[in-house]
Design an enzyme around this catalytic site. Structure first.
Site, PDB file in Angstrom:
ATOM      1  N   LYS A 177     -10.106   2.885  -2.215  1.00 19.78           N
ATOM      2  CA  LYS A 177     -10.004   3.604  -0.955  1.00 19.78           C
ATOM      3  C   LYS A 177      -8.538   4.011  -0.772  1.00 19.78           C
ATOM      4  O   LYS A 177      -7.724   3.193  -0.347  1.00 19.78           O
ATOM      5  CB  LYS A 177     -10.424   2.689   0.203  1.00 19.78           C
ATOM      6  CG  LYS A 177     -10.974   3.398   1.455  1.00 19.78           C
ATOM      7  CD  LYS A 177     -10.026   4.331   2.168  1.00 19.78           C
ATOM      8  CE  LYS A 177      -9.112   3.624   3.136  1.00 19.78           C
ATOM      9  NZ  LYS A 177      -8.208   4.587   3.833  1.00 19.78           N
ATOM     10  N   GLU A 253      -0.047  -7.276  -0.753  1.00 16.53           N
ATOM     11  CA  GLU A 253       1.391  -6.959  -0.789  1.00 16.53           C
ATOM     12  C   GLU A 253       1.674  -6.192   0.489  1.00 16.53           C
ATOM     13  O   GLU A 253       1.248  -5.038   0.635  1.00 16.53           O
ATOM     14  CB  GLU A 253       1.683  -6.115  -2.036  1.00 16.53           C
ATOM     15  CG  GLU A 253       3.132  -6.154  -2.450  1.00 16.53           C
ATOM     16  CD  GLU A 253       3.868  -4.900  -2.022  1.00 16.53           C
ATOM     17  OE1 GLU A 253       3.713  -3.882  -2.715  1.00 16.53           O
ATOM     18  OE2 GLU A 253       4.590  -4.945  -1.010  1.00 16.53           O
ATOM     19  N   CYS A 287       8.322  -0.180   0.377  1.00 17.80           N
ATOM     20  CA  CYS A 287       8.169  -1.539   0.941  1.00 17.80           C
ATOM     21  C   CYS A 287       9.352  -2.423   0.574  1.00 17.80           C
ATOM     22  O   CYS A 287       9.618  -3.414   1.227  1.00 17.80           O
ATOM     23  CB  CYS A 287       6.873  -2.165   0.452  1.00 17.80           C
ATOM     24  SG  CYS A 287       6.734  -2.186  -1.347  1.00 17.80           S
ATOM     25  N   GLU A 388       9.582  -3.737  11.030  1.00 22.68           N
ATOM     26  CA  GLU A 388       9.580  -2.796   9.903  1.00 22.68           C
ATOM     27  C   GLU A 388       9.429  -1.393  10.459  1.00 22.68           C
ATOM     28  O   GLU A 388       8.461  -1.081  11.149  1.00 22.68           O
ATOM     29  CB  GLU A 388       8.435  -3.111   8.946  1.00 22.68           C
ATOM     30  CG  GLU A 388       8.354  -2.123   7.771  1.00 22.68           C
ATOM     31  CD  GLU A 388       7.304  -2.490   6.735  1.00 22.68           C
ATOM     32  OE1 GLU A 388       6.120  -2.653   7.107  1.00 22.68           O
ATOM     33  OE2 GLU A 388       7.669  -2.632   5.555  1.00 22.68           O
TER      34      GLU A 388
HETATM   35  O1  LIG Z   1       7.398  -0.899  -8.800  1.00 21.10           O
HETATM   36  C1  LIG Z   1       6.300  -1.391  -8.556  1.00 21.10           C
HETATM   37  O2  LIG Z   1       5.527  -1.833  -9.418  1.00 21.10           O
HETATM   38  C2  LIG Z   1       5.856  -1.481  -7.186  1.00 21.10           C
HETATM   39  O3  LIG Z   1       4.870  -2.137  -6.959  1.00 21.10           O
HETATM   40  C3  LIG Z   1       6.571  -0.783  -6.152  1.00 21.10           C
HETATM   41  C4  LIG Z   1       6.225  -1.007  -4.863  1.00 21.10           C
HETATM   42  C5  LIG Z   1       6.800  -0.252  -3.833  1.00 21.10           C
HETATM   43  C6  LIG Z   1       6.285  -0.375  -2.589  1.00 21.10           C
HETATM   44  O4  LIG Z   1       6.617   0.391  -1.588  1.00 21.10           O
END
Ligand SMILES: O=C(O)C(=O)/C=C/C=C/O
Length: 484
Positions: A177, A253, A287, A388
């Protein structure tokens, strides 16, 4: 007007949900319509994924799955420009970012986990038994089954294949999704999956929104065996609650309010180069980005001045023009949220060292643009320093000693990422070990070894992605004990 459809059981289909608009964030113009999946479409996608677990996909050897994953990576690279255009139209992000990060990593993730699954080990234990003949224990990895993948709008292809690649490598099937803001590349990947020979039903895409819509239908579907999500903490909590019914594992995450710590012995040029990206790259929609910066008092003015100058070097404009280095935010709604914090900072008496408003860009007046911004002077309990924001903005606070820096950095409900800048490496190691975050960079930012554990502490998430850690989530270990 282009229509973006759902991808279920190897076919592109209209959903029974609404048709919703998909806008180019640089101008605000509608460039496609998206067919939302209704509950019965999500059920059809989950049923197709469940059925595929018992079909040809289940009979493939690991080596045959690896071959298919590499073909998918090749398929994305063969249609690089189509994926690039689709990602830019959905996000407004500059080609200078999408062509170097989003699309290459979106493809590379399939090769990374093809490599990983080829060499993953399990374990075996010989045991003594009263009759002296002994017994042998060995563990086998089994796919979990149907994986619900709910992914975000900031790095749409990259963060979706960061989950889909290991899920498929381990023999699972997926229902994806995508965010309602960024439906295009996940849909285009359906064509690549068919062309690569991935059996129908292994990869499915359903479009729509979150609560009360597609995301909720998927995460609460009883035949979804595990759910992986990247995005905001509040949504993560809702998904975790849905997964509890039926006792399904989650990989989350989530959000962050990442601190950076600059000691007075830092290499200024390296530090400003790194913070210039961690604070502003992707219009702050990363993030892992830095929204709180703690700088030792002796070099506070120098770092503040240089970072503010770096913020002013970003070039707005046509996202397709390689000279553009900053795009718009993802949407007008998100821009209202970010600008509300810009107003809170002003109202709170912040000193604005750079930015703080909206740039005027000829020909792109309808886009969701904001200026990269640097503040100082707010108290630590200001919402600007606590929440955030997910924009190209950071607040700088001076500190005097190491203990104070650690206390400031850890004073947050989040714990995703940190960067530490110092040429005193024993201090770098020492401080890194005391920061409550899943990821700490020392004298660098966003250096990514894809074998490392990636994920957050506290309200920044549960679980780790990357390397063998992804395989731990996408497989279930079973022990077999054989009497010898
Ligand atoms: O670089 C990565 O594998 C990753 O997961 C980056 C994440 C960024 C999130 O905003």
């Amino acid at each position: 007007m282009k229509r973006i459809q759902n991808f279920i059981n190897g076919r592109f289909v209209d959903g029974t949900g609404e048709l919703f608009e998909n806008r180019f964030p640089a101008t605000g113009e509608v460039h496609s319509l998206v067919s939302a999946a209704g509950e019965q479409d999500v059920d059809a996608a989950v049923s197709a994924a469940k059925k595929a677990l018992k079909g040809p996909w289940a009979r493939l050897s690991v080596q045959e799955r690896i071959t298919l994953l590499r073909r998918v990576a090749d398929g994305i690279n063969a249609r690089f420009d189509e994926f690039l255009r689709a990602e830019i139209m959905d996000t407004g992000k500059p080609a200078s970012i999408a062509s170097h990060i989003d699309i290459p990593r979106g493809a590379a993730n399939f090769n990374v986990f093809a490599d990983q699954i080829a060499s993953v080990a399990t374990e075996a234990f010989e045991m003594a038994t009263p009759d002296g003949a002994g017994a042998l224990n060995y563990a086998i990895r089994m796919p979990r089954g149907v994986i619900g993948v709910v992914c975000p709008w900031n790095l749409p292809l990259l963060l979706m294949t960061w989950k889909v690649a290991p899920a498929l490598a381990c023999g699972n099937t997926v229902v994806v999704k995508p965010s309602e803001e960024t439906p295009a590349t996940a849909t285009l990947l359906g064509e690549v999956m068919n062309d690569a020979g991935i059996p129908e039903g292994v990869y499915n895409v359903v479009h729509g929104f979150g609560g009360g819509s597609t995301g909720e239908f998927l995460s609460s579907h009883p035949d979804v065996d595990a759910i992986t999500f990247t995005g905001e903490t509040t949504t993560g909590e809702a998904i975790m609650a849905a997964a509890a019914r039926g006792v399904r594992p989650v990989s989350l995450e989530l959000g962050g309010k990442n601190p950076g710590i600059v000691f007075d012995d830092a290499d200024i040029d390296i530090t400003i180069e790194g913070l210039g990206r961690s604070c502003f790259a992707n219009t702050g929609q990363v993030c892992l980005g830095t929204e709180r910066l703690y700088v030792q008092r002796g070099i506070f003015d120098q770092v503040a001045e240089k970072l503010a100058a770096r913020a002013r070097t970003y070039a707005f404009g046509d996202p397709f023009d390689q000279s553009t280095t900053m795009g718009p935010l993802i949407s007008e709604e998100h821009r209202r949220k970010v600008l509300a914090y810009y107003e809170k900072a002003k109202a709170g008496g912040a000193e604005i060292l750079a930015g703080g408003g909206v740039p005027s860009i000829q020909g792109y007046e309808g886009g969701s643009w904001v200026e990269p911004t640097v503040w100082t002077g707010l108290p630590e309990d200001s919402p600007v320093v606590r929440d955030e924001i997910f924009g190209p903005c950071t607040h700088i606070t001076p500190f005097d000693d190491e203990e104070e820096a650690i206390q400031l950095a850890n004073n947050s409900p989040y714990g995703l990422a940190t960067s530490i800048w110092t040429t005193n490496l024993s201090r770098g190691h020492r401080v890194a070990g005391r920061i409550d975050a899943g990821i700490t960079w020392v004298n660098c930012w966003f250096l990514r070894d894809l074998r490392t554990p990636f994920g957050g502490s506290k309200r920044s998430g549960i679980g780790r992605e990357g390397g063998v850690h992804s395989l731990e989530f996408y497989t279930e270990l079973r022990n077999v004990c054989v009497k010898l």
